[in-house]
Design an enzyme around this catalytic site. Sequence first.
Site, short mmCIF file in Angstrom:
data_model
loop_
_atom_site.label_atom_id
_atom_site.label_comp_id
_atom_site.label_asym_id
_atom_site.label_seq_id
_atom_site.Cartn_x
_atom_site.Cartn_y
_atom_site.Cartn_z
CB THR A 25 -0.92 0.00 1.25
OG1 THR A 25 -1.62 -1.24 1.29
CG2 THR A 25 -1.90 1.14 1.23
CE LYS A 44 3.23 1.16 12.15
NZ LYS A 44 1.97 1.52 11.62
N GLY A 58 1.26 9.07 9.83
CA GLY A 58 1.01 8.94 8.38
C GLY A 58 1.44 10.18 7.61
CB ILE A 75 0.46 14.43 10.44
CG1 ILE A 75 -1.01 14.01 10.31
CG2 ILE A 75 0.60 15.72 11.21
CD1 ILE A 75 -1.65 13.63 11.64
N GLY A 80 -8.07 -0.87 4.87
CA GLY A 80 -6.62 -0.98 4.71
C GLY A 80 -5.79 -0.19 5.69
CD GLU A 88 0.04 -1.47 11.91
OE1 GLU A 88 1.08 -2.06 11.62
OE2 GLU A 88 -0.25 -0.35 11.45
CG ASP A 131 0.28 1.43 15.27
OD1 ASP A 131 1.22 1.13 14.51
OD2 ASP A 131 -0.41 2.46 15.13
CE LYS A 190 1.52 4.70 14.13
NZ LYS A 190 0.10 4.60 13.78
N1 HSE Z 1 -2.55 0.72 11.73
C1 HSE Z 1 -2.14 2.09 11.78
C2 HSE Z 1 -3.35 2.94 12.13
C3 HSE Z 1 -1.58 2.49 10.43
O1 HSE Z 1 -4.47 2.41 12.18
O2 HSE Z 1 -3.18 4.10 12.43
C4 HSE Z 1 -0.70 3.71 10.45
O3 HSE Z 1 0.43 3.56 11.23
#
Ligand code: HSE
Length: 435
Positions: free
Chosen positions: A13, A104, A133, A135, A186, A189, A200, A204
């Site tokens: 992607t 990350k 993303g 930003i 999409g 994760e 996640d 970050k």
């Molecule tokens: N799985 C992550 C989210 C994707 O939903 O923000 C971007 O890091």
Amino acid sequence: MEKISVGLIGFGTVGSGLAKTLNTQNEQLQQKVGVPIKLSRVADINITELPPEYKDVVLTSDAADIFNDPEIDIVVELIGGIEPAKSFMLEAIKQGKHVITANKALLSIHGKEIFEAAVANNVEVGFEASVGGGIPVIKALKEGLVANRIEVIRGILNGTANYILSMMTEHGTPFEEVLKDAQGKGFAEADPTYDIEGIDTAHKLAILMCIAYGQNVHLDDISVEGISNIMPIDIDFAKEFGYRIKLLAISRNHGDHVEARVHPTMVPESAMLANINGSFNAIQFTGDTVGDILLYGQGAGMMPTGSAVAADVVDISRNIISASVNRVPPLSYLPKHFNPPSITPMSDLSCPYYFRVTVLDQPGVLSAISGILGNHGISIKSVIQKGHQGIEPVHVVLRTHRASEAAVQKAVREIDALESCTEPTVKIRVLIEDD
Ligand code: HSE
């Protein structure tokens, strides 16, 4: 230098978002950099051909073809996961390539090794797409806010979790249904427990904290709680009390130690972060000179994340051309000024709490709960019981005044051990904005 040559590992992607961006923005990028930026090779084990617009790009299934190619200046790793991504990056660095990643998980666990290798080999590491993303949060923190001592970081850093909580709040959609929807769109994760359980978000936060404080913050330094035990009843109560439930990354700088936590939080509905909905991300910094800053945008997706990776390609290209590689140290602080992390123990925190206790509706249960809270010095602000008298367990919702986390942890353990308690107590910390 006639051109900058890019090799891409992973045409998924984000990889296809980068390729598309470099293709469609080709001319304006050349006007901004001075030479063409050319995607010359792609490595991917899942495809046998590239779309026709990339007819000049060589496709391979072997990543070594990319980092061994002397023509390639910048290697972009977009396969995710720890291995083989880590070995690919270290090998590329060893071969003198600049590297870019959106990974990350890798940076929050092995960042120290990767950044040290890059500095030792005089190459750059771009990782704008690893947080938020599209930003430009990494650049903002490294450069725009460089003259600030960062006092507070608060962020909605996971689009999937925010999408789930928003859909539950706005439409009452069940958790599982929204998760499926997020996977279909999409942005979840590969393993969606990373999104739901806050991992996640912690990846970050660790990256942001390294830059903000000049400390080697590792994923394991962060206390993490996810949203899987949040029920529609909690969302409804939050609304009734004037709050929204958000999965927040929070860090406060106490000078000699810094908070590092991810957990569902009741955010007052008047706060900006309470109004970040859907899959959007937002990151709020408080700097000692600038005050409050809020960065908002798409935290995932092909083109937004592709935009962030392409920005790294441009940054590195400009530095190559002007012979100023690592002009901005990879994590803002010079490596010699980096320190081990000094993290505030969770037990030292205090805030108001929301508890949902699930109990059998029997005489004396409420007094047992309030007795336990009283014994631990936790003062109750309000109590509501929902459910019908009978044999089914009922929910007792309690809100407290400010209480110490250490006391809360002990009290919840004792409440959960009561014979009448049928499920683990759900506790949600309540945000005080000026805290
Ligand atoms: N799985 C992550 C989210 C994707 O939903 O923000 C971007 O890091």
